[in-house]
Design a protein around this motif. Structure first.
Motif, PDB file in Angstrom:
ATOM      1  N   TYR A  56       1.008  -1.552   0.167  1.00 38.63           N
ATOM      2  CA  TYR A  56      -0.287  -0.163  -0.008  1.00 38.63           C
ATOM      3  C   TYR A  56       0.891   1.334   0.058  1.00 38.63           C
ATOM      4  CZ  TYR A  56      -2.783   3.622   1.753  1.00 38.63           C
ATOM      5  OH  TYR A  56      -3.942   4.790   1.716  1.00 38.63           O
ATOM      6  N   VAL A  57       1.636   1.113   0.733  1.00 38.60           N
ATOM      7  CA  VAL A  57       2.909   2.919   0.439  1.00 38.60           C
ATOM      8  C   VAL A  57       3.167   2.563   0.087  1.00 38.60           C
ATOM      9  CG1 VAL A  57       4.442   3.616   2.003  1.00 38.60           C
ATOM     10  CG2 VAL A  57       2.737   2.745   3.318  1.00 38.60           C
ATOM     11  N   LEU A  58       4.231   1.086  -1.220  1.00 32.37           N
ATOM     12  CA  LEU A  58       5.222   1.776  -2.267  1.00 32.37           C
ATOM     13  C   LEU A  58       3.669   1.857  -3.141  1.00 32.37           C
ATOM     14  CD1 LEU A  58       6.942   0.696  -4.154  1.00 32.37           C
ATOM     15  CD2 LEU A  58       6.490  -0.982  -4.322  1.00 32.37           C
ATOM     16  N   TRP A  59       2.854   2.071  -3.273  1.00 32.33           N
ATOM     17  CA  TRP A  59       2.012   2.216  -4.523  1.00 32.33           C
ATOM     18  C   TRP A  59       1.484   3.590  -3.720  1.00 32.33           C
ATOM     19  CZ3 TRP A  59       1.232   0.508  -9.437  1.00 32.33           C
ATOM     20  CH2 TRP A  59       1.800  -0.145  -9.624  1.00 32.33           C
ATOM     21  N   TYR A  60       1.283   3.938  -3.389  1.00 32.85           N
ATOM     22  CA  TYR A  60       0.613   5.579  -2.978  1.00 32.85           C
ATOM     23  C   TYR A  60       2.202   6.708  -2.601  1.00 32.85           C
ATOM     24  CZ  TYR A  60      -0.403   9.373  -0.123  1.00 32.85           C
ATOM     25  OH  TYR A  60      -0.698  11.167   0.852  1.00 32.85           O
ATOM     26  N   LEU A  61       3.404   6.354  -2.808  1.00 30.86           N
ATOM     27  CA  LEU A  61       4.730   6.670  -2.896  1.00 30.86           C
ATOM     28  C   LEU A  61       4.835   7.275  -4.480  1.00 30.86           C
ATOM     29  CD1 LEU A  61       7.686   5.073  -1.302  1.00 30.86           C
ATOM     30  CD2 LEU A  61       5.751   7.609  -0.332  1.00 30.86           C
ATOM     31  N   SER A  62       4.905   8.582  -4.877  1.00 29.46           N
ATOM     32  CA  SER A  62       4.628   9.407  -5.876  1.00 29.46           C
ATOM     33  C   SER A  62       6.163   9.590  -6.892  1.00 29.46           C
ATOM     34  CB  SER A  62       3.717  10.289  -6.483  1.00 29.46           C
ATOM     35  OG  SER A  62       4.117  11.328  -5.324  1.00 29.46           O
ATOM     36  N   ASP A  63       6.228   9.699  -7.833  1.00 27.40           N
ATOM     37  CA  ASP A  63       7.541  10.457  -8.251  1.00 27.40           C
ATOM     38  C   ASP A  63       8.625   9.233  -8.161  1.00 27.40           C
ATOM     39  OD1 ASP A  63       6.348  12.982  -8.775  1.00 27.40           O
ATOM     40  OD2 ASP A  63       6.809  13.395  -7.010  1.00 27.40           O
ATOM     41  N   CYS A 102      13.437  -5.576   8.957  1.00 23.24           N
ATOM     42  CA  CYS A 102      11.606  -5.175   9.276  1.00 23.24           C
ATOM     43  C   CYS A 102      11.183  -5.002   7.555  1.00 23.24           C
ATOM     44  CB  CYS A 102      12.280  -3.809   9.513  1.00 23.24           C
ATOM     45  SG  CYS A 102      13.153  -2.451   8.888  1.00 23.24           S
ATOM     46  N   GLY A 103      11.383  -5.802   6.886  1.00 21.75           N
ATOM     47  CA  GLY A 103      10.758  -6.276   5.477  1.00 21.75           C
ATOM     48  C   GLY A 103      10.790  -5.482   4.637  1.00 21.75           C
ATOM     49  N   PHE A 104      10.141  -5.193   3.773  1.00 18.28           N
ATOM     50  CA  PHE A 104      10.466  -4.187   2.913  1.00 18.28           C
ATOM     51  C   PHE A 104       9.998  -2.718   3.434  1.00 18.28           C
ATOM     52  CE2 PHE A 104       8.934  -1.908  -0.965  1.00 18.28           C
ATOM     53  CZ  PHE A 104      10.064  -2.708  -1.722  1.00 18.28           C
ATOM     54  N   SER A 105       9.760  -2.833   4.701  1.00 13.64           N
ATOM     55  CA  SER A 105       9.136  -1.647   4.940  1.00 13.64           C
ATOM     56  C   SER A 105      10.662  -0.595   5.567  1.00 13.64           C
ATOM     57  CB  SER A 105       8.520  -1.773   6.351  1.00 13.64           C
ATOM     58  OG  SER A 105       9.032  -2.216   7.633  1.00 13.64           O
ATOM     59  N   GLY A 106      11.776  -1.447   5.955  1.00 15.50           N
ATOM     60  CA  GLY A 106      12.694  -0.371   5.824  1.00 15.50           C
ATOM     61  C   GLY A 106      13.503  -0.050   4.258  1.00 15.50           C
ATOM     62  N   VAL A 107      13.140  -0.657   3.402  1.00 19.57           N
ATOM     63  CA  VAL A 107      13.096   0.252   2.130  1.00 19.57           C
ATOM     64  C   VAL A 107      12.300   0.965   1.681  1.00 19.57           C
ATOM     65  CG1 VAL A 107      13.428  -0.092  -0.387  1.00 19.57           C
ATOM     66  CG2 VAL A 107      13.965  -1.683   1.024  1.00 19.57           C
ATOM     67  N   LEU A 108      11.374   1.045   2.112  1.00 18.19           N
ATOM     68  CA  LEU A 108      10.201   2.402   2.129  1.00 18.19           C
ATOM     69  C   LEU A 108      10.582   3.470   3.145  1.00 18.19           C
ATOM     70  CD1 LEU A 108       7.196   0.150   2.315  1.00 18.19           C
ATOM     71  CD2 LEU A 108       8.496   1.338   0.098  1.00 18.19           C
ATOM     72  N   CYS A 109      11.122   3.297   4.282  1.00 19.62           N
ATOM     73  CA  CYS A 109      11.620   4.188   5.678  1.00 19.62           C
ATOM     74  C   CYS A 109      12.778   4.956   4.462  1.00 19.62           C
ATOM     75  CB  CYS A 109      12.304   3.386   6.455  1.00 19.62           C
ATOM     76  SG  CYS A 109      10.454   3.106   7.209  1.00 19.62           S
TER      77      CYS A 109
END
Length: 169
Positions: A56-63, A102-109
């Motif tokens: 969800y967070v990945l698809w929410y990010l833009s640019d 922390c899984g992919f959430s570390g990459v998202l952070c």
């Protein structure tokens, strides 16, 4: 026509879902210290809700996503020591038996940190931009301190590494 950003998100979604259903979890078992655990831990998720939230967070990010850079930062941050959360400190809490994961959430952070760092670089008032970052982003990381089995410190490391990279790239 599919944009490059949508293509990257689609490929990452495919990789994360296939990894979740077809590969063993990495980093959620007692830590054995192999280099491969550090390299593959961002692809693993504790459960389907963790995976869904990250997607969800990945698809929410833009640019621009800074996927390669963020993944590298997350892997490097996984070598830093992890500080316990509130539930690990309390006597009735259960000790977290994971490595710095922390899984992919570390990459998202890390991605979010890079985006904020880039924004601060081009902002005419850096102090206001830093203060806005502290008010809008840091509370989400701080909440991880209260949630059981969340290694909040690795999320903070990834966010700050991304911020530094975005600020001074």
């Amino acid at each position: 026509m599919m944009t490059y950003n949508v293509f990257c998100k689609s490929m990452m979604t495919l990789v994360l879902v296939l990894w979740y259903y077809g590969m063993p979890e990495v980093g959620y078992l007692p830590y054995s210290g192999t280099i491969w655990e550090h390299i593959f831990w961002p692809l693993s998720h504790a459960n389907v809700w963790h995976l869904a939230g990250n997607l969800y967070v990945l698809w929410y990010l833009s640019d621009r996503l800074y996927m390669r850079e963020s993944y590298g930062m997350a892997v490097l941050c996984s070598f830093l020591p992890v500080f316990p959360g509130l539930w690990d400190i309390l006597p009735f809490g259960e000790a977290t038996d994971t490595m710095a994961t922390c899984g992919f959430s570390g990459v998202l952070c890390a991605m979010i940190g890079v985006k904020w760092g880039s924004y601060i670089t081009y902002c005419h008032n850096n102090m206001t931009a830093y203060w806005t970052f502290a008010k809008r982003v840091l509370p989400f990381v701080a909440l991880g301190f209260l949630i059981p089995h969340v290694n909040w410190s690795i999320h903070l490391y990834c966010l700050l590494a991304g911020l530094a990279y975005g600020r001074w790239q």
